[in-house]
Design a protein around this motif. Structure first.
Motif, PDB file in Angstrom:
ATOM      1  N   GLN A  18     -15.390  -1.050  14.272  1.00  0.00           N
ATOM      2  CA  GLN A  18     -15.241  -1.010  12.736  1.00  0.00           C
ATOM      3  C   GLN A  18     -16.902  -1.481  12.279  1.00  0.00           C
TER       4      GLN A  18
ATOM      5  N   ALA B 283      -5.957   1.579   4.611  1.00  0.00           N
ATOM      6  CA  ALA B 283      -6.087   1.251   5.917  1.00  0.00           C
ATOM      7  C   ALA B 283      -7.542   0.797   6.200  1.00  0.00           C
ATOM      8  N   GLU B 284      -8.410   1.758   5.804  1.00  0.00           N
ATOM      9  CA  GLU B 284      -9.745   1.382   6.477  1.00  0.00           C
ATOM     10  C   GLU B 284     -10.374   0.062   5.630  1.00  0.00           C
ATOM     11  N   VAL B 285     -10.039  -0.104   4.578  1.00  0.00           N
ATOM     12  CA  VAL B 285     -10.605  -1.509   3.714  1.00  0.00           C
ATOM     13  C   VAL B 285      -9.959  -2.676   4.328  1.00  0.00           C
ATOM     14  N   THR B 286      -8.684  -2.580   4.555  1.00  0.00           N
ATOM     15  CA  THR B 286      -8.082  -3.703   5.170  1.00  0.00           C
ATOM     16  C   THR B 286      -8.325  -4.222   6.630  1.00  0.00           C
ATOM     17  N   GLY B 287      -8.700  -3.116   7.221  1.00  0.00           N
ATOM     18  CA  GLY B 287      -8.937  -3.282   8.688  1.00  0.00           C
ATOM     19  C   GLY B 287      -9.278  -4.458   9.160  1.00  0.00           C
TER      20      GLY B 287
ATOM     21  N   GLU C 263     -11.451  -4.765  -1.888  1.00  0.00           N
ATOM     22  CA  GLU C 263     -12.464  -5.508  -0.640  1.00  0.00           C
ATOM     23  C   GLU C 263     -12.872  -6.919  -1.270  1.00  0.00           C
TER      24      GLU C 263
ATOM     25  N   TRP D  21     -14.871  -8.050  12.038  1.00  0.00           N
ATOM     26  CA  TRP D  21     -15.099  -6.657  12.406  1.00  0.00           C
ATOM     27  C   TRP D  21     -14.917  -6.702  14.031  1.00  0.00           C
TER      28      TRP D  21
ATOM     29  N   ARG E 120     -21.421  -0.279   9.738  1.00  0.00           N
ATOM     30  CA  ARG E 120     -21.135  -1.002   8.525  1.00  0.00           C
ATOM     31  C   ARG E 120     -22.339  -2.077   8.441  1.00  0.00           C
TER      32      ARG E 120
ATOM     33  N   ARG F  26      -0.490  -5.042   5.876  1.00  0.00           N
ATOM     34  CA  ARG F  26      -0.321  -3.863   5.022  1.00  0.00           C
ATOM     35  C   ARG F  26       0.958  -3.309   5.415  1.00  0.00           C
TER      36      ARG F  26
ATOM     37  N   SER G  92      -6.895  -7.612   9.091  1.00  0.00           N
ATOM     38  CA  SER G  92      -5.658  -7.291   9.799  1.00  0.00           C
ATOM     39  C   SER G  92      -5.205  -8.536  10.564  1.00  0.00           C
TER      40      SER G  92
ATOM     41  N   ASP H 222       0.784  -1.363   0.026  1.00  0.00           N
ATOM     42  CA  ASP H 222      -0.169  -0.061   0.071  1.00  0.00           C
ATOM     43  C   ASP H 222       0.938   1.517  -0.027  1.00  0.00           C
TER      44      ASP H 222
END
Length: 134
Positions: A105, A49-53, A89, A101, A109, A61, A56, A43
Motif C-alpha cells: 500500500q 476497499a482501497e480507501v479503507t485498506g 478518509e 500501511w 502513497r 468493510r 482494515s 459499503d
C-alpha cells in the motif's frame, strides 16, 4: 435512543452522530457485527476497499450488495460518517487513528507530511530515509 453526539460533518448527513440503524445485511445484522469491538463500514456499492485498506486492522468493510447507504459506524454503534466519499478518509483517520500501511500500500502513497513512504524489503517502512514503526 435519542442522543445525538455533536460530530464534525453532522450537518452533511442526518445519520451522523446518531446510533446506527440495526440493518439486516443478509448474512448478519449491523449490531451483531459491532460485537467485535471494531468499526464497521457499510459499503453497499463495494467502492471503498482501497480507501479503507490501511484501517482494515480496525474497521470491517461489509454490506456489499445490501440495500442501504454507505456509513461508517464506531464500535459504540454511533454513525461517524455517511454521505460524501471525499470525507471518508478523514473520518477514518479521526475516529480510528493513523493508517497502517503495508509495503504494498505504501508504494506511491504519501503520508500526511508529504514524504514518500517506501518499503525497504524487510517489512519495515521508511519515512524519508528513517525506519518508521508501524
Amino acid at each position: 435512543m435519542g442522543i445525538r453526539y455533536p460530530m464534525l460533518g453532522a450537518e452533511a448527513h442526518p445519520l451522523i452522530g446518531l446510533p446506527s440503524p440495526d440493518l439486516d445485511l443478509g448474512s448478519a445484522r449491523v449490531h451483531e457485527l459491532l460485537r467485535s469491538g471494531r468499526g464497521v463500514l457499510l459499503d453497499p456499492a463495494d467502492g471503498f476497499a482501497e480507501v479503507t485498506g490501511p484501517w482494515s486492522d480496525r474497521v470491517d468493510r461489509v454490506g456489499q450488495g445490501a440495500d442501504t447507504e454507505s456509513m461508517l459506524i464506531r464500535p459504540d454503534g454511533y454513525v461517524c460518517w455517511a454521505g460524501r466519499s471525499d470525507d471518508l478518509e478523514p473520518a477514518l483517520g479521526r475516529w480510528f487513528g493513523e493508517p497502517c500501511w503495508t509495503d504494498v500500500q505504501a508504494v506511491g502513497r504519501r503520508d500526511a507530511h508529504d514524504r514518500r513512504l517506501v518499503g525497504d524489503g524487510t517489512g519495515r517502512l521508511l519515512h524519508g530515509g528513517a525506519i518508521a514503526a508501524r
